[in-house]
Design an enzyme around this catalytic site. Structure first.
Site, mmCIF file in Angstrom:
data_model
loop_
_atom_site.group_PDB
_atom_site.id
_atom_site.type_symbol
_atom_site.label_atom_id
_atom_site.label_comp_id
_atom_site.label_asym_id
_atom_site.label_seq_id
_atom_site.Cartn_x
_atom_site.Cartn_y
_atom_site.Cartn_z
ATOM 1 C CB ALA A 16 -1.948 -37.233 -99.685
ATOM 2 C CG ASN A 17 -1.504 -40.253 -95.010
ATOM 3 O OD1 ASN A 17 -1.339 -39.392 -94.158
ATOM 4 N ND2 ASN A 17 -0.486 -40.969 -95.513
ATOM 5 N NE ARG A 18 -9.730 -38.102 -93.845
ATOM 6 C CZ ARG A 18 -10.354 -37.213 -94.618
ATOM 7 N NH1 ARG A 18 -10.003 -35.945 -94.584
ATOM 8 N NH2 ARG A 18 -11.322 -37.612 -95.413
#
Ligand code: C5P
Length: 178
Positions: A16-18
């Site tokens: 995932a990412n932020r």
């Protein structure tokens, strides 16, 4: 589109990412408040749906691409999501931990939803892409606008503590000005 995407590694793990989704949800809410009929295609975030917005929840980049296709035709597309550039070749069963053995991941390229829309026979009349850059923000965003063939790029400087925050400053880049 808004939020991150989750790309499964196995049934319990993902890449995932932020991205918080806040920027995309705020824009969707603002457009609905101005009277637009808005389909918000959201990656996995726990934000409330803005009033008047139709929300379609997705997990992966591929699901997001299919939901975007299903939402056409549209007068405008605002592509705020931080779509994962790569998915993983996911295992069907949970990868078991073994002492001293590090599993390797094979990454596969995800479809570029924004670039696909730019070439689409039903290309929205206004196509807005986003850029999150840590350096040379405007130069990178100008190049990205040309590469992805969209009308505007909204450039976010994410070198500080921006992701997940409530306040942000952007540059909007069109063909002839910043
Ligand atoms: O290449 P980059 O990820 O920096 O491009 C960002 C812009 O492209 C955003 O508008 C994002 O929503 C869109 N994008 C996309 N599909 C991808 C990657 C990015 O629609 N696979």
């Amino acid at each position: 589109t808004a939020g991150p995407t989750h790309e499964p590694i196995d049934p319990v793990r993902y890449i995932a990412n932020r991205s918080s989704g806040k920027q995309g949800f705020a824009i969707a809410g603002a457009l609905a408040a101005l009277g637009a009929r808005v389909s918000l295609i959201a990656g996995p975030v726990a934000l409330p749906t803005p009033p008047g917005v139709t929300r379609i929840d997705v997990e992966t980049a591929r699901e997001m691409a299919a939901a975007v296709e299903a939402a056409l035709p549209a007068d405008a597309a605002v592509m705020v999501a931080a779509v994962a550039d790569w998915g993983a070749e996911a295992a069907g069963l949970k990868i078991k931990k073994q002492d001293g053995v590090l599993p390797s991941l094979t990454l596969v390229e995800n479809p570029d939803i924004l670039a696909g829309l730019a070439r689409h026979p039903q290309r929205p009349r206004l196509l807005v892409g986003f850029a999150a850059e840590t350096n040379d923000v405007i130069d990178h965003a100008i190049a990205k606008r040309q590469r992805k063939d969209c009308d505007w790029i909204v450039a976010n400087d994410v070198s500080g503590d921006v992701m997940g925050g409530d306040a942000n400053t952007v540059h909007i880049i069109s063909a002839d000005r910043v």
